[in-house]
Structures are given as structure tokens and as C-alpha cells.
Design an enzyme around this catalytic site. Structure first.
Site, short mmCIF file in Angstrom:
data_model
loop_
_atom_site.label_atom_id
_atom_site.label_comp_id
_atom_site.label_asym_id
_atom_site.label_seq_id
_atom_site.Cartn_x
_atom_site.Cartn_y
_atom_site.Cartn_z
N TYR A 233 3.78 2.34 -8.24
CA TYR A 233 3.75 2.63 -6.80
C TYR A 233 2.70 3.68 -6.48
CZ TYR A 233 5.74 3.43 -2.13
OH TYR A 233 5.93 3.53 -0.77
N LYS B 257 -0.51 2.80 -4.02
CA LYS B 257 -0.68 3.44 -2.72
C LYS B 257 -1.95 4.28 -2.66
CE LYS B 257 2.90 1.78 -0.58
NZ LYS B 257 2.73 0.85 0.57
#
Length: 227
Positions: A124, A128
Site C-alpha cells: 500500500y 500510494k
């Protein structure tokens, strides 16, 4: 957050269409089935929509909680595929029409996890952070054609993928106390930020990542005692 953004856009008079894995029911917007990891399904949805959007919000995402040593390559790749590659695929498909038309706006939903690394969320973080960089690259390449591309980076939001975390009262209290604004974010906070970036007042903002976190990513020193 996606539903909150769609609802706020609808309330402001936008004609809203949502692409998701399942069709939305009993909502005041058009709903299409699509998977951001399946380009063909996105093409079908856009063909059915039949118009080049004025605003595209890339909000699809997942997080898989696990330390890196327990993360499989397949799990890592899936998170990247949905959070980063999927946003690229959808943006590229829509941007073609925006560039030809000479106008349009894309907002990518990133995360403060890509700014202040959070352990235990494996892919993640790079997904991002990569999406934030991709936002800048898109603005550089498509901006000259009249297309704006920005990002919104949510902080600790009480909803969506974090719902399970904040069912724990102790976690809620601890995290809230670490935020200078002394509260968790709401999904509506993100919807308002997206809508502002799409407003005339933000027409000269391009390639920017707007952090919506109550100030927490800038609060490191306030959490470290001096004595």
C-alpha cells in the site's frame, strides 16, 4: 469514500457515473460494472457511458495488513495492480478523450501512508507513493492540452477500509489524540476536498497532492517529549 464523493458531486448538480465491481442499487447516479485490473471491462463501461467525463476520480483501492516478511509476491502485486496500475489504466483511457477535447480534470486518491510510511501495510505504501508521482507525471504530460490532474491524500478516515480499526474504542481515542485537529477524518472531508479541487477556484492547481489529515503528518515533533 467513493460513495461520499459521488453523493457530494450529485448534490452539487453533477451527472454522476460510478464504476465498481458490483452495480450500485437505489442510488441517484448511473452505475456500471467494471474492474480496474481488467481493462476490457473499463472500456465496456466507458463505451456504455457514451461520453468523456469532465471529472474522473480514481478511488478504487485495497489494503492488505501484513508485515513485509509475511507478504507474498502475489499479494504485493495485487495491491499494486488495484491501487496504482488500475488508476493509470482508467486515467489513460479517459485522458485520451480529455486531451482531444482540450479540457478535463482527474483526481487520484492517494494516502498519507505514501507520505509518512506506515509499517504493516506492505504494498500500500509504494502504491500510494507511486500514484502521487504518477499524478505529477500526468500533469506534466497532459497539462499542456488543458487537462488538470491532482491528488487528494486522506489521513486517518473513520470509514471505508479503516472501519474495522475504529470499532476499537482504545484505538479511536489514541489515534484521535495524535491528530492536531483532535478528531478522525470523515469521508465527507475527502469529498469536499475533491469537489474544491474541481472548482473554478482551483483552476490553476495542477500536479498537486492535497493532504487532508487534520495536520497529523506534520505532527511528529509534537509527539516527542522534550524533557
Amino acid at each position: 469514500m467513493g460513495a461520499a464523493i459521488a453523493r457530494e458531486a450529485h448534490d452539487r448538480g453533477y451527472e454522476v457515473a460510478v464504476i465498481d465491481l458490483t452495480a450500485s442499487k437505489d442510488v441517484p447516479w448511473r452505475s456500471f460494472i467494471g474492474d480496474v485490473t481488467d481493462e476490457a471491462s473499463l472500456i465496456r463501461a466507458l463505451d456504455e457511458l457514451g461520453a468523456v467525463p469532465d471529472l474522473l476520480v480514481n478511488n478504487a483501492g485495497i489494503v492488505q495488513f501484513a508485515p513485509l516478511l509475511d507478504t507474498t509476491t502475489e499479494s504485493f502485486a495485487r495491491t499494486i495492480a488495484i491501487n496504482l496500475t488500475g488508476a493509470f489504466t482508467m486515467a489513460r483511457l479517459v485522458a485520451k478523450g480529455m486531451v482531444e477535447r482540450g479540457s478535463g480534470h482527474i483526481v487520484n486518491v492517494t494516502s498519507t501512508a505514501g507520505i509518512a510510511t506506515s509499517p504493516g501495510v506492505n504494498a500500500y505504501v509504494p502504491a500510494k507513493r507511486g500514484l502521487a508521482g504518477l499524478t505529477e507525471l500526468m500533469a506534466q504530460e497532459w497539462g499542456p492540452s488543458g487537462v488538470r490532474i491532482n491528488a487528494v491524500a486522506p489521513g486517518m478516515i473513520d470509514g471505508g477500509m479503516s472501519t474495522g480499526i475504529y470499532k476499537n474504542d482504545a484505538a479511536r481515542k489514541l489515534r484521535s489524540s495524535a491528530v492536531p485537529s483532535r478528531r478522525l477524518g470523515r469521508e465527507d472531508d475527502i469529498a469536499q476536498a475533491v469537489m474544491w479541487l474541481d472548482s473554478d477556484g482551483a483552476s490553476y492547481i495542477n500536479g498537486h497532492e492535497l493532504v487532508v489529515d487534520g495536520g497529523v503528518t506534520k505532527a511528529v515533533m509534537s509527539l516527542i517529549p522534550r524533557d
